[in-house]
Design a protein around this motif. Structure first.
Motif, mmCIF file in Angstrom:
data_model
loop_
_atom_site.group_PDB
_atom_site.id
_atom_site.type_symbol
_atom_site.label_atom_id
_atom_site.label_comp_id
_atom_site.label_asym_id
_atom_site.label_seq_id
_atom_site.Cartn_x
_atom_site.Cartn_y
_atom_site.Cartn_z
ATOM 1 N N ASP A 103 85.851 8.762 41.016
ATOM 2 C CA ASP A 103 85.129 8.261 39.846
ATOM 3 C C ASP A 103 86.058 7.352 39.057
ATOM 4 O O ASP A 103 87.271 7.586 39.016
ATOM 5 N N CYS A 104 85.510 6.341 38.418
ATOM 6 C CA CYS A 104 86.322 5.427 37.607
ATOM 7 C C CYS A 104 86.306 5.940 36.167
ATOM 8 O O CYS A 104 85.243 5.966 35.543
ATOM 9 N N PRO A 105 87.462 6.335 35.617
ATOM 10 C CA PRO A 105 87.464 6.883 34.247
ATOM 11 C C PRO A 105 86.879 5.896 33.231
ATOM 12 O O PRO A 105 86.183 6.300 32.298
ATOM 13 N N PHE A 144 89.272 1.096 28.851
ATOM 14 C CA PHE A 144 90.311 0.384 29.613
ATOM 15 C C PHE A 144 90.422 0.974 31.015
ATOM 16 O O PHE A 144 90.023 2.106 31.268
ATOM 17 N N CYS A 145 91.031 0.187 31.908
ATOM 18 C CA CYS A 145 91.371 0.672 33.243
ATOM 19 C C CYS A 145 92.849 1.056 33.209
ATOM 20 O O CYS A 145 93.698 0.194 32.941
ATOM 21 N N HIS A 146 93.143 2.302 33.499
ATOM 22 C CA HIS A 146 94.538 2.758 33.392
ATOM 23 C C HIS A 146 95.438 2.073 34.422
ATOM 24 O O HIS A 146 96.633 1.911 34.191
ATOM 25 N N PHE A 199 98.132 1.345 41.882
ATOM 26 C CA PHE A 199 97.262 2.054 42.826
ATOM 27 C C PHE A 199 96.204 2.824 42.061
ATOM 28 O O PHE A 199 96.533 3.565 41.131
ATOM 29 N N CYS A 200 94.959 2.657 42.447
ATOM 30 C CA CYS A 200 93.885 3.405 41.797
ATOM 31 C C CYS A 200 93.717 4.728 42.550
ATOM 32 O O CYS A 200 93.267 4.734 43.704
ATOM 33 N N PRO A 201 94.052 5.851 41.919
ATOM 34 C CA PRO A 201 94.006 7.131 42.638
ATOM 35 C C PRO A 201 92.597 7.501 43.090
ATOM 36 O O PRO A 201 92.426 8.186 44.098
HETATM 37 FE FE1 SF4 Z 1 88.291 2.076 37.597
HETATM 38 FE FE2 SF4 Z 1 90.539 0.738 37.354
HETATM 39 FE FE3 SF4 Z 1 90.169 2.226 39.520
HETATM 40 FE FE4 SF4 Z 1 88.761 -0.040 39.170
HETATM 41 S S1 SF4 Z 1 90.968 0.135 39.456
HETATM 42 S S2 SF4 Z 1 87.966 1.944 39.809
HETATM 43 S S3 SF4 Z 1 88.489 -0.044 36.936
HETATM 44 S S4 SF4 Z 1 90.301 2.963 37.405
#
Ligand code: SF4
Ligand code: 13P
Length: 301
Positions: A82-84, A168-170, A256-258
């Protein structure tokens, strides 16, 4: 039989198509039928004819596919991916803004829950936000949930008044300006390519600002031989495929997006085998969330 062979066989049996975002692991991108940025993938989801869509990405992507293609079965390899940021806006605040500004447009980044979309006028992605916001008749724009993308769009559309939200995107927020400066000192000839989810002190240094596809297209068309990449490092797979001779530098260890990295080949095979993790939603929610998404497809094309 290898996991990849199993996926190929199951795909045929289920009449399924695999969509993957550029941030998932290389091996997952390699088995997908379509790989792209959020706008491209939503257009594919809306028109693809297979009975089953397997979405290798985070929840809001699977939800958007289901909203745009309700007759299809949409499955996710991992429901926990999931995207926070998708949750970082507030329904009460939206209502407050609507009461305050008569000509308000609530512009909702596609990285948002289906529920937030139901309260919005139009969706955007990082590749079509400028075009869509410019095309809106409204002067006041409430941009949710991402503050950084909102501020970037506002800087390019000075004729409108923006109200920002603090989402925001972490992953992009952790790309620090000082690290970008250090990378530039180490590689002075490398253009800096930046995703607009980065903070303004980073976008300020950019030679190019755009979506994941935009970054890949820019690097591919450019005569430069090396680039500094300010986004999630999953884009490297396509960048290297298209540009085997060019060099790409990261700016830190946290790119890196976990959640995107939760998607594995084993989970893809499992989801197809058991037809598990189907995306479900109430028809009323789907219909209301569909309006801003359809408006995006109409204004963004
Ligand atoms: Fe969400 Fe950022 Fe991951 Fe994209 S990169 S899915 S905006 S947390
Ligand atoms: P794009 O691929 O549209 O640039 O989106 C980036 C992103 O954060 C997806 O989660």
């Amino acid at each position: 039989m290898t996991t990849i062979d199993k996926i190929r066989e199951l795909k045929r049996e289920r009449n399924a198509v695999i969509l993957a975002h550029y941030y998932v692991d290389d091996e997952v991108q390699a088995i997908a039928d379509y790989v792209g940025d959020s706008f491209y993938l939503s257009k594919i989801a809306a028109k693809e004819e297979a009975e089953v869509i397997l979405f290798c990405g985070v929840s809001f992507m699977g939800e958007s596919a289901k909203i745009l293609s309700p007759q299809k079965t949409v499955i996710m390899p991992d429901m926990q991916a999931d995207c926070p940021m998708a949750h970082m806006a507030d329904i009460e605040k939206i209502q407050e803004m609507r009461d305050k500004y008569e000509d308000l447009a609530v512009v909702c980044y596609i990285n948002s829950t289906a529920e937030l979309k139901t309260y919005s006028d139009v969706c955007v992605t990082s590749s079509n936000a400028l075009k869509i916001v410019k095309a809106l008749p409204n002067r006041h724009i409430y941009f949710i949930p991402d503050e950084n993308l909102g501020r970037y769009v506002a800087s390019q559309v000075p004729e409108k008044t923006f109200i920002f939200n603090d989402g925001f995107c972490h992953v992009h927020k952790s790309i620090a300006a000082e690290n970008v400066r250090a990378a530039k000192e180490a590689h002075p000839h490398a253009p800096i390519l930046v995703h607009p989810e980065c903070t303004p002190d980073v976008t300020e240094m950019a030679d190019y600002i755009g979506s994941t596809s935009g970054i890949i297209d820019f690097a591919t068309a450019s005569e430069a031989q090396e680039f500094i990449i300010c986004t999630e490092m999953g884009v490297l797979y396509e960048l290297k495929q298209k540009n085997p001779g060019k060099r790409f530098y990261s700016v830190g260890h946290r790119q890196f997006c976990p959640n995107m990295k939760r998607i594995t080949l084993e989970k893809v095979a499992d989801a197809l085998e058991h037809m598990a993790n189907t995306v479900e939603m109430e028809e009323d929610v789907r219909l209301r969330a569909n309006k801003p998404l359809e408006r995006m497809l109409e204004l963004g094309s």
